[in-house]
Design a protein around this motif. Structure first.
Motif, mmCIF file in Angstrom:
data_model
loop_
_atom_site.group_PDB
_atom_site.id
_atom_site.type_symbol
_atom_site.label_atom_id
_atom_site.label_comp_id
_atom_site.label_asym_id
_atom_site.label_seq_id
_atom_site.Cartn_x
_atom_site.Cartn_y
_atom_site.Cartn_z
ATOM 1 N N SER A 1 100.202 32.655 88.838
ATOM 2 C CA SER A 1 98.821 33.135 88.995
ATOM 3 C C SER A 1 97.993 32.822 87.756
ATOM 4 O O SER A 1 96.836 32.389 87.858
ATOM 5 C CB SER A 1 98.808 34.646 89.255
ATOM 6 N N THR B 1 92.502 35.970 94.682
ATOM 7 C CA THR B 1 92.906 34.632 95.131
ATOM 8 C C THR B 1 94.029 34.077 94.264
ATOM 9 O O THR B 1 94.988 33.485 94.779
ATOM 10 C CB THR B 1 91.700 33.676 95.109
ATOM 11 N N CYS B 2 93.930 34.267 92.958
ATOM 12 C CA CYS B 2 94.997 33.798 92.064
ATOM 13 C C CYS B 2 96.296 34.556 92.312
ATOM 14 O O CYS B 2 97.390 33.981 92.215
ATOM 15 C CB CYS B 2 94.562 33.942 90.610
ATOM 16 N N LEU C 1 97.256 35.707 95.263
ATOM 17 C CA LEU C 1 97.813 35.101 96.472
ATOM 18 C C LEU C 1 98.419 33.732 96.170
ATOM 19 O O LEU C 1 99.475 33.382 96.705
ATOM 20 C CB LEU C 1 96.727 34.966 97.539
ATOM 21 N N GLY C 2 97.746 32.972 95.317
ATOM 22 C CA GLY C 2 98.259 31.652 94.961
ATOM 23 C C GLY C 2 99.607 31.726 94.272
ATOM 24 O O GLY C 2 100.513 30.936 94.563
ATOM 25 N N ALA D 1 102.186 32.653 96.874
ATOM 26 C CA ALA D 1 102.351 31.582 97.864
ATOM 27 C C ALA D 1 103.192 30.435 97.322
ATOM 28 O O ALA D 1 103.999 29.850 98.047
ATOM 29 C CB ALA D 1 100.981 31.064 98.300
ATOM 30 N N VAL D 2 103.008 30.113 96.058
ATOM 31 C CA VAL D 2 103.770 29.016 95.450
ATOM 32 C C VAL D 2 105.227 29.415 95.237
ATOM 33 O O VAL D 2 106.135 28.578 95.329
ATOM 34 C CB VAL D 2 103.119 28.597 94.115
ATOM 35 N N VAL E 1 91.705 27.218 96.766
ATOM 36 C CA VAL E 1 93.007 27.819 96.443
ATOM 37 C C VAL E 1 93.377 28.868 97.488
ATOM 38 O O VAL E 1 94.533 28.952 97.922
ATOM 39 C CB VAL E 1 92.975 28.450 95.030
ATOM 40 N N SER F 1 96.600 28.621 99.821
ATOM 41 C CA SER F 1 97.596 29.692 99.714
ATOM 42 C C SER F 1 97.943 30.253 101.087
ATOM 43 O O SER F 1 99.123 30.490 101.396
ATOM 44 C CB SER F 1 97.067 30.814 98.811
#
Length: 246
Positions: free
Chosen positions: A45, A81-82, A84-85, A88-89, A141, A145
């Motif tokens: 993140s 959002t970060c 979730l990113g 997700a990664v 992003v 994600s």
């Protein structure tokens, strides 16, 4: 904010980015702690946050210490959002149903915040070249994600990731080549990309079957291609490629 004016009440500039990073770390840490995900989502993140901010700063020629990043809502939108990113990664081997619901709620919250933010910044002019590109890349992003989460949930195959790549490639291209970006004049256009994020988020909901999710994803793909075709000046792209070949 117009040139010559001070910073408006409610408007935030790049000085507030460290606060945004702190919120990102806090939210990612709480989420990772709640679902026992370890430290990797937090690290990812942070990397996503720094990468997006640095890339936008590098390719935005009007970047300076007083560049606006939006409103207080921007902090929440970027941080969520970060978060979730990062997850997700580096998702868990199997996503629990409660975690999938949590991700869906966070994504929906981020979309709602982004919608209000777009409307608000247009009304009160709390935007700059930096904030506009930052908003676009962060939404990219978010879209990517969600695509990763859909793949991790097992609803569809890995091709859904390609949709996220296509969308983000379009956004990144217009960031690198701003003269190839054709900003649509319609006031409703910014909500088009939000619409495709909303639709692909519906595909993520645990109550949605794989068949229905596939339909949502295809609709989102169509909107993604339409948005890209509307924004990019393909005549300039062709001329650029032609010059490279020469």
């Amino acid at each position: 904010m117009k040139i010559g004016q001070g910073l408006s009440d409610g408007a935030l500039n790049v000085v507030h980015l460290p606060l945004c990073l702190f919120i990102t770390i806090s939210l990612s840490g709480l989420f990772s702690l709640a679902f026992k995900l370890g430290y990797m989502p937090i690290v990812i993140s942070i990397c996503i946050f720094l990468s997006v901010v640095l890339l936008v700063a590098i390719f935005t020629s009007k970047f300076h210490s007083m560049s606006l990043i939006g409103t207080r809502l921007s902090l929440a939108h970027i941080s969520l959002t970060c978060l979730l990113g990062g997850v997700a990664v580096h998702p868990p081997p199997e996503i629990p149903i409660m975690m999938l619901w949590s991700i869906s709620i966070i994504a929906t919250t981020s979309i709602i915040i982004s919608t209000i933010e777009i409307w608000l910044t247009e009304k009160v002019q709390y935007s700059s070249a930096f904030s506009q590109q930052l908003e676009r890349q962060i939404n990219g992003v978010l879209f990517f994600s969600i695509a990763l989460f859909i793949y991790a949930s097992g609803k569809v195959n890995e091709w859904v990731i390609a949709i996220g790549v296509i969308n983000h490639a379009t956004l990144f291209y217009t960031l690198i080549f701003p003269n190839h970006y054709k900003k649509p004049l319609k006031s409703w256009y910014p909500f088009l990309r939000l619409g495709m994020i909303i639709i692909i988020t519906l595909a993520l909901l645990p109550i949605i079957t794989s068949q229905i999710a596939l339909g949502f994803i295809l609709i989102s793909l169509g909107l993604c291609l339409a948005a890209g075709a509307t924004e990019i000046r393909f005549s300039l792209v062709y001329n650029h490629i032609h010059k490279i070949r020469k």
